[in-house]
Structures are given as structure tokens and as C-alpha cells.
Design a protein around this motif. Structure first.
Motif, short mmCIF file in Angstrom:
data_model
loop_
_atom_site.label_atom_id
_atom_site.label_comp_id
_atom_site.label_asym_id
_atom_site.label_seq_id
_atom_site.Cartn_x
_atom_site.Cartn_y
_atom_site.Cartn_z
N TYR A 132 -5.75 -0.51 5.85
CA TYR A 132 -5.82 -1.38 4.68
C TYR A 132 -5.97 -2.86 5.04
O TYR A 132 -5.95 -3.70 4.15
N HIS B 211 0.85 -1.18 0.00
CA HIS B 211 0.00 0.00 0.00
C HIS B 211 0.89 1.23 0.00
O HIS B 211 1.55 1.53 0.98
N HIS C 284 -0.61 1.02 8.82
CA HIS C 284 -1.43 0.51 7.71
C HIS C 284 -2.62 -0.34 8.15
O HIS C 284 -3.07 -1.20 7.40
#
Length: 96
Positions: free
Chosen positions: A66, A9, A63
Motif C-alpha cells: 500500500y 489499511h 503493508h
């Protein structure tokens, strides 16, 4: 390879800078509220700002944003359990 190892990502630099700016603003708020006496709410204000900062770090820099729903639910559950444990410590202070 299949699975999570192949997913990456890339977060735009602008997003990272905005999150960093929000963290700096929250740090300034943390320092600023030390000038005021909120009584028994001092800890609540400090923990609220700290929780917001931790949430930003976890969502963007680690993250979590995600990840799948199960991982998010596990992290949220851990925070709820931590909040309950911290809340129980206030009973000791409140009933002295």
C-alpha cells in the motif's frame, strides 16, 4: 492531521490467512528440499524460497503493498544490492 499518519489499511482476515498458509507451505517446501541434494544449487533453492517468504511478509504484513512507488523502489533496490553482494560471495566458492 494530513499525510501518511491518517491512512490505515485494513487487510481482510481471509487475505492474512491465505498469506499465512502460503508461508507455511513455503516452510514445508524448505524442509522438504533438505532431503534432496541439488549440488551447488542447494543455496540457490534455499535463498529462492527464503526470498519468496520475505517478499510475502514485506508486502502484506508490513503493508509495503500500500506504499507509494518511491518506497517500493527503495526496498526493491535494497534487495537487488543484497542479491549482488550475496552473488559476489559465490565467486569465492566457485573459484577455489
Amino acid at each position: 492531521m494530513t499525510g501518511h499518519d491518517t491512512e490505515h489499511h485494513a487487510v481482510p482476515a481471509r487475505t492474512n490467512m491465505l498469506v499465512w498458509a502460503a508461508l507455511m507451505m513455503l516452510t514445508a517446501i524448505t524442509v522438504g528440499v533438505t532431503a534432496y541434494d541439488f549440488g551447488f544449487l542447494n543455496v540457490v533453492v534455499a535463498l529462492s524460497v527464503a526470498t519468496t517468504k520475505a517478499g510475502l511478509v514485506i508486502l502484506w504484513f508490513m503493508h509495503l503493498r500500500y506504499e507509494g512507488r518511491v518506497i517500493r523502489l527503495m526496498v526493491f533496490t535494497a534487495f537487488v544490492i543484497l542479491a549482488i553482494a550475496i552473488g559476489f560471495t559465490f565467486f569465492d566458492v566457485a573459484y577455489r
